[in-house]
Design a protein around this motif. Structure first.
Motif, PDB file in Angstrom:
ATOM      1  N   GLY A 191       6.485  -3.411  11.357  1.00  0.00           N
ATOM      2  CA  GLY A 191       5.126  -3.687  10.907  1.00  0.00           C
ATOM      3  C   GLY A 191       5.057  -4.797   9.867  1.00  0.00           C
ATOM      4  N   LEU A 192       3.838  -5.243   9.632  1.00  0.00           N
ATOM      5  CA  LEU A 192       3.590  -6.266   8.613  1.00  0.00           C
ATOM      6  C   LEU A 192       3.128  -5.576   7.336  1.00  0.00           C
ATOM      7  CD1 LEU A 192       1.751  -8.958  10.754  1.00  0.00           C
ATOM      8  CD2 LEU A 192       4.131  -8.970   9.981  1.00  0.00           C
ATOM      9  N   PRO A 193       3.868  -5.774   6.216  1.00  0.00           N
ATOM     10  CA  PRO A 193       3.534  -5.035   4.995  1.00  0.00           C
ATOM     11  C   PRO A 193       2.467  -5.750   4.163  1.00  0.00           C
ATOM     12  CG  PRO A 193       5.517  -6.299   4.633  1.00  0.00           C
ATOM     13  CD  PRO A 193       5.116  -6.550   6.071  1.00  0.00           C
ATOM     14  N   THR A 194       1.771  -4.967   3.387  1.00  0.00           N
ATOM     15  CA  THR A 194       0.857  -5.472   2.355  1.00  0.00           C
ATOM     16  C   THR A 194       1.278  -4.839   1.031  1.00  0.00           C
ATOM     17  OG1 THR A 194      -0.974  -5.704   3.908  1.00  0.00           O
ATOM     18  CG2 THR A 194      -1.526  -5.639   1.562  1.00  0.00           C
ATOM     19  N   ASN A 195       1.546  -5.674   0.049  1.00  0.00           N
ATOM     20  CA  ASN A 195       1.967  -5.145  -1.245  1.00  0.00           C
ATOM     21  C   ASN A 195       0.812  -4.461  -1.958  1.00  0.00           C
ATOM     22  OD1 ASN A 195       4.550  -6.090  -0.849  1.00  0.00           O
ATOM     23  ND2 ASN A 195       4.219  -7.980  -2.012  1.00  0.00           N
ATOM     24  N   ILE A 196       1.148  -3.528  -2.804  1.00  0.00           N
ATOM     25  CA  ILE A 196       0.167  -2.810  -3.619  1.00  0.00           C
ATOM     26  C   ILE A 196       0.280  -3.377  -5.034  1.00  0.00           C
ATOM     27  CG2 ILE A 196      -0.613  -0.563  -4.430  1.00  0.00           C
ATOM     28  CD1 ILE A 196       0.952   0.669  -2.064  1.00  0.00           C
ATOM     29  N   ILE A 197      -0.754  -4.080  -5.479  1.00  0.00           N
ATOM     30  CA  ILE A 197      -0.702  -4.741  -6.789  1.00  0.00           C
ATOM     31  C   ILE A 197      -1.794  -4.154  -7.670  1.00  0.00           C
ATOM     32  CG2 ILE A 197      -0.706  -6.953  -7.989  1.00  0.00           C
ATOM     33  CD1 ILE A 197      -0.123  -8.299  -5.334  1.00  0.00           C
ATOM     34  N   ILE A 198      -1.385  -3.557  -8.778  1.00  0.00           N
ATOM     35  CA  ILE A 198      -2.321  -2.887  -9.687  1.00  0.00           C
ATOM     36  C   ILE A 198      -1.983  -3.347 -11.101  1.00  0.00           C
ATOM     37  CG2 ILE A 198      -3.282  -0.680 -10.429  1.00  0.00           C
ATOM     38  CD1 ILE A 198      -1.834   0.561  -7.978  1.00  0.00           C
ATOM     39  N   CYS A 199      -2.968  -3.811 -11.869  1.00  0.00           N
ATOM     40  CA  CYS A 199      -2.679  -4.244 -13.231  1.00  0.00           C
ATOM     41  C   CYS A 199      -2.512  -3.044 -14.151  1.00  0.00           C
ATOM     42  CB  CYS A 199      -3.760  -5.196 -13.749  1.00  0.00           C
ATOM     43  SG  CYS A 199      -5.378  -4.467 -13.963  1.00  0.00           S
ATOM     44  N   THR A 200      -1.814  -3.227 -15.227  1.00  0.00           N
ATOM     45  CA  THR A 200      -1.437  -2.119 -16.109  1.00  0.00           C
ATOM     46  C   THR A 200      -2.621  -1.482 -16.820  1.00  0.00           C
ATOM     47  OG1 THR A 200      -1.016  -3.720 -17.871  1.00  0.00           O
ATOM     48  CG2 THR A 200       0.853  -3.088 -16.509  1.00  0.00           C
ATOM     49  N   GLY A 218       0.830  -2.436  12.704  1.00  0.00           N
ATOM     50  CA  GLY A 218       1.578  -2.710  13.939  1.00  0.00           C
ATOM     51  C   GLY A 218       2.980  -2.155  13.946  1.00  0.00           C
ATOM     52  N   GLU A 219       3.297  -1.223  13.070  1.00  0.00           N
ATOM     53  CA  GLU A 219       4.658  -0.731  12.962  1.00  0.00           C
ATOM     54  C   GLU A 219       4.957   0.314  14.028  1.00  0.00           C
ATOM     55  OE1 GLU A 219       2.233   2.319  10.821  1.00  0.00           O
ATOM     56  OE2 GLU A 219       2.202   0.130  11.082  1.00  0.00           O
ATOM     57  N   ASP A 220       6.256   0.458  14.409  1.00  0.00           N
ATOM     58  CA  ASP A 220       6.699   1.591  15.221  1.00  0.00           C
ATOM     59  C   ASP A 220       6.620   2.851  14.380  1.00  0.00           C
ATOM     60  OD1 ASP A 220       7.204  -0.219  17.210  1.00  0.00           O
ATOM     61  OD2 ASP A 220       9.377  -0.308  16.873  1.00  0.00           O
ATOM     62  N   GLU A 259      11.158   0.617   1.371  1.00  0.00           N
ATOM     63  CA  GLU A 259      11.562  -0.083   2.592  1.00  0.00           C
ATOM     64  C   GLU A 259      11.409   0.839   3.798  1.00  0.00           C
ATOM     65  OE1 GLU A 259      14.920  -3.208   2.919  1.00  0.00           O
ATOM     66  OE2 GLU A 259      15.836  -1.256   3.422  1.00  0.00           O
ATOM     67  N   TYR A 260      10.759   0.309   4.837  1.00  0.00           N
ATOM     68  CA  TYR A 260      10.528   1.047   6.091  1.00  0.00           C
ATOM     69  C   TYR A 260      11.479   0.481   7.140  1.00  0.00           C
ATOM     70  CZ  TYR A 260       7.948   3.203   9.967  1.00  0.00           C
ATOM     71  OH  TYR A 260       7.589   3.943  11.071  1.00  0.00           O
ATOM     72  N   ALA A 270      18.912  -5.862  16.092  1.00  0.00           N
ATOM     73  CA  ALA A 270      19.080  -5.408  14.713  1.00  0.00           C
ATOM     74  C   ALA A 270      17.985  -4.428  14.338  1.00  0.00           C
ATOM     75  CB  ALA A 270      19.051  -6.604  13.772  1.00  0.00           C
ATOM     76  N   GLU A 271      18.259  -3.694  13.282  1.00  0.00           N
ATOM     77  CA  GLU A 271      17.235  -2.811  12.730  1.00  0.00           C
ATOM     78  C   GLU A 271      16.043  -3.646  12.253  1.00  0.00           C
ATOM     79  OE1 GLU A 271      19.103  -0.830   9.540  1.00  0.00           O
ATOM     80  OE2 GLU A 271      20.333   0.484  10.804  1.00  0.00           O
ATOM     81  N   GLY A 272      14.856  -3.061  12.327  1.00  0.00           N
ATOM     82  CA  GLY A 272      13.667  -3.719  11.793  1.00  0.00           C
ATOM     83  C   GLY A 272      13.317  -3.153  10.428  1.00  0.00           C
ATOM     84  N   LYS A 273      13.127  -4.022   9.446  1.00  0.00           N
ATOM     85  CA  LYS A 273      12.839  -3.561   8.087  1.00  0.00           C
ATOM     86  C   LYS A 273      11.612  -4.275   7.531  1.00  0.00           C
ATOM     87  CE  LYS A 273      17.655  -2.521   6.880  1.00  0.00           C
ATOM     88  NZ  LYS A 273      17.480  -1.081   6.577  1.00  0.00           N
ATOM     89  N   SER A 274      10.753  -3.522   6.884  1.00  0.00           N
ATOM     90  CA  SER A 274       9.614  -4.066   6.135  1.00  0.00           C
ATOM     91  C   SER A 274       9.596  -3.402   4.775  1.00  0.00           C
ATOM     92  CB  SER A 274       8.293  -3.816   6.856  1.00  0.00           C
ATOM     93  OG  SER A 274       8.169  -4.637   7.990  1.00  0.00           O
TER      94      SER A 274
END
Length: 753
Positions: A191-200, A218-220, A259-260, A270-274
């Motif tokens: 899959g395509l990752p989206t980061n989680i960004i949160i200010c302090t 789109g991930e397995d 990591e997924y 190869a293994e798939g990693k996101s």
């Protein structure tokens, strides 16, 4: 040596098909395929680079298995004993490699350029398929993914595809082909990752149960999550829920990676990693406004602090408040970026027109930040800043100045709080002559301010008095307000006066008079210079002269040879008719008296003078007691060269020489020489006797000489018959019974009474 004809033999040719069937083709002898009677010991060459590593030029042995391109090759034989050469033409059939149709050809669906040659293999390391053949497919649906020897498995997708490699006909050798059945296996999709960004500064309570799968697309579904930073949030193979609030409370700001991983269905893939990164950055913004001048653009920055991997944009509405907390200006800035395309943190610069704000003290602050992109941070704000707009004035009156020091007045100077200054400041400034560009740079001049006003003394002495137009520019930064002063001004100074000088070599007996003039050049008008000499006794003008000049340093000597002895006055005058601005005086005059033969004779007196101190008891003799037989208006000195007269009441000292001169009161001249006198002070000592009632035998006829007297100077003893006055007695005077005699010390007639 006899050179034989055709020692290289005659041309020959041969066709070799299926070279792969005969291992001896690895040592194919070209020499035996020459016709005629070639001599050995020659050299083999070929112009085709394909055979560079296959041919031995000395022996003519050719490794046909090392030639990996089918075709026709010509090899030339030459010999040093003959001019001619011979050649062998080899027609080499193609080798397509071996079929790979039993599952040995595998690729992954993420490979867009599968090299098919890797599947045309055999069991031999010394033999490979020719590389100049042609790849093709059995059907058009497969051919569309083929580009020469590369197959686009990514576009074709998982499946089985049959591809054929063909080598062409060469001479009598037929074309040959090999088949490859390619199995394309599905690549794992993490899959395509989206980061989680949160200010302090956010409220983390809404991030207690975050499903990481929500941040993949789109991930397995058969993957597993790994807690890379070991923050204790993934507890099982099926776990995808994390508590970001707990992460922040336990570990603070930072980046936390989850990591997924999706495992492949075939070992060739190869293994798939996101990775979904939870980013909790310290994000901040602040206004930065320097103190500024009213007549300059109002500039400020919005400064940012952020980790290098965070890209954020936002809209900012800001407002500016005056010292009464009233909003005097507001504006909106859209799409402010915290970083550029290369990831460097950037500050956003803003420039507003001058006169946007009036002079004073201000606060700039955030009103609202909206449309934040790249982070969850509803609490983002830009920290406020305070600044001052300065507008000081400098007053330099356009008037005539007598001095080179011009008094300027600075007004309306405020401090950093916008309050009229009561400080003492050190200022730096430059004064520039606008006509000549001459500069005067002044550093660290102190000014005391009271209620925003201070006096600044400008030293104009380095500039020409004929220059009027100047500029003053303060070079300090505007932090203290003086840096905002930049002003042109006019200074008109009273021009220099002409200088008249009379130098007399000897005012009492003049033989030379020198006149010198320092006349500043006049751009309009001229000077009228005149001088005259007047006899003070007759009041008659005996010399009279005049001339015109426009300036300069004229000097000349006056001839006094025709003047008689006497007292005179010389008068030097100048008048001018120029119209120079600030000219206040146009007439100048200087006068001096002098004499010719005006020194009196030196006084006449006895050079040695004695004084009997008892005559002056209880005082001592003074300079006034010195006797001068000829000379008037006397002045006494302690030496021949001293110029300080002695007080006539000064008491005389024994053995000291005094000097006296005469003075002519008409011309104040003194005698050219001084007379001298040396003073002797005589002080007779008291006389005593050890026997004041002596007894003598009358028959001895005693005399004055027999009386006992005690004195340091017995030779100076004189006897009298009375205590006062009386008669002086000789040493031979016969003593009379019951009669008193009196002795005193007499030094040059001076007796102690």
């Amino acid at each position: 040596m006899l050179v034989q004809s055709q020692c290289t033999g005659n041309d020959g040719s041969i066709t070799i098909c299926k070279k792969d069937n005969d291992p001896s083709n690895q040592a194919f002898n070209l020499f035996v395929h020459l016709n005629g009677s070639p001599q050995s010991g020659g050299t083999w060459t070929s112009v085709n680079p394909v055979i560079k590593n296959a041919l031995s030029s000395d022996t003519g042995i050719l490794n046909l298995w090392s030639i990996n391109q089918f075709g026709t090759y010509e090899f030339t034989y030459s010999h040093p004993n003959c001019i001619e050469t011979a050649s062998v033409t080899v027609s080499l059939g193609g080798y397509p490699g071996e079929d790979n149709i039993a599952g040995g050809a595998n690729a992954c669906s993420d490979n867009s350029a599968v090299d098919l040659f890797i599947f045309l293999d055999n069991k031999l390391t010394s033999l490979t398929a020719d590389i100049n053949g042609t790849w093709g497919a059995r059907d058009s649906s497969t051919a569309m993914f083929l580009n020469e020897n590369f197959f686009n498995a990514s576009a074709a997708g998982p499946g089985t595809y049959t591809l054929t490699y063909t080598v062409d006909t060469v001479d009598t050798c037929a074309e040959r082909s090999a088949d490859v059945i390619l199995e394309v296996h599905r690549t794992p999709n993490p899959g395509l990752p989206t980061n989680i960004i949160i200010c302090t500064t956010e409220d983390f309570s809404s991030y207690r149960e975050v499903d990481l799968l929500d941040y993949l697309s789109g991930e397995d579904s058969n993957g597993i999550w790994e807690d890379v930073n070991q923050v204790g949030q993934i507890t099982s193979l099926d776990d995808s829920i994390i508590n970001i609030e707990k992460i922040f409370n336990s570990f603070g700001s930072g980046e936390y990676v989850f990591e997924y991983t999706v495992f492949p269905t075939h070992g060739n893939c190869a293994e798939g990693k996101s990775s979904v990164v939870v980013q909790i950055p310290d994000i901040s913004a602040n206004f930065d406004v320097k103190n500024q001048c009213l007549n300059e653009s109002l500039n400020f920055e919005i400064q940012h602090q952020r980790p290098g991997s965070i890209f954020i944009t936002y809209n900012l509405e800001y407002e500016i408040l005056d010292s009464d907390n009233s909003v005097v200006f507001s504006n909106i800035i859209n799409n402010i970026e915290m970083a550029d395309s290369k990831g460097f943190t950037i500050n956003h610069e803003v420039s507003l027109p001058n006169n946007t704000l009036a002079p004073g003290n201000y606060t700039i602050r955030t009103k609202e930040i909206t449309n934040i992109i790249g982070i969850s941070c509803d609490t983002l704000t830009a920290t406020e800043d305070v600044f001052t707009i300065f507008h000081p004035n400098i007053e330099i009156p356009d008037t005539c100045y007598m001095s080179n020091i011009i008094e300027a007045k600075i007004t309306n100077l405020t401090n950093n709080n916008g309050i009229l200054s009561n400080d003492t400041l050190l200022v730096n400034y430059t004064i520039t002559d606008m006509t000549t560009s001459q500069e005067s740079v002044v550093s660290n001049q102190s000014i005391n301010f009271n209620n925003g006003e201070g006096i600044l003394d400008l030293d104009m002495s380095s500039f020409s008095k004929t220059s009027n137009n100047y500029k003053i520019e303060f070079t300090a930064a505007p932090e203290n307000g003086t840096g905002c002063i930049n002003q042109n001004f006019i200074v008109r100074r009273v021009p220099d006066d002409i200088l008249l000088n009379i130098n007399i070599d000897n005012s009492c007996d003049a033989s030379d008079i020198r006149i010198s003039i320092d006349a500043p050049p006049l751009s309009n008008g001229n000077y009228r210079i005149s001088y005259s000499i007047r006899n003070l006794t007759t009041n008659q003008i005996v010399v009279d002269y005049a001339d015109d000049i426009t300036g300069g340093l004229p000097e000349f000597n006056l001839n006094l040879g025709h003047l008689e002895d006497g007292s005179y006055e010389i008068i030097l005058q100048s008048t001018q008719n120029d119209v120079t601005p600030c000219r206040e005086k146009t007439e100048f005059e200087t006068r001096k008296n002098f004499s010719i033969g005006g020194n009196p004779e030196k006084p006449v007196l006895d050079v040695n003078q004695s004084f009997c101190l008892p005559d002056y008891t209880p005082d001592l003799p003074t300079i006034a007691d010195l006797v001068v037989t000829q000379g008037t208006n006397l002045e006494w000195y302690e030496s021949e060269i001293s110029d300080v007269p002695l007080d006539i009441e000064k008491k005389l000292e024994d053995g000291v020489t005094y000097y006296v001169s005469s003075k002519n009161t008409d011309n104040n001249c003194r005698s050219s020489e001084r007379s001298k006198v040396t003073v002797s002070l005589i002080d007779p000592q008291e006389v005593t006797s050890g026997n004041t009632r002596p007894i003598f035998c009358d028959k001895d006829i005693p005399t004055i000489a027999d009386l006992e007297v005690i004195s340091v100077n017995p030779e100076n003893i004189v006897w009298y018959d009375s205590i006062q006055g009386g008669n002086e007695l000789a040493d031979t005077t016969v003593l009379v019974n019951e009669t008193s005699y009196f002795a005193v010390e007499n030094i040059n007639g001076c007796e102690n009474t």
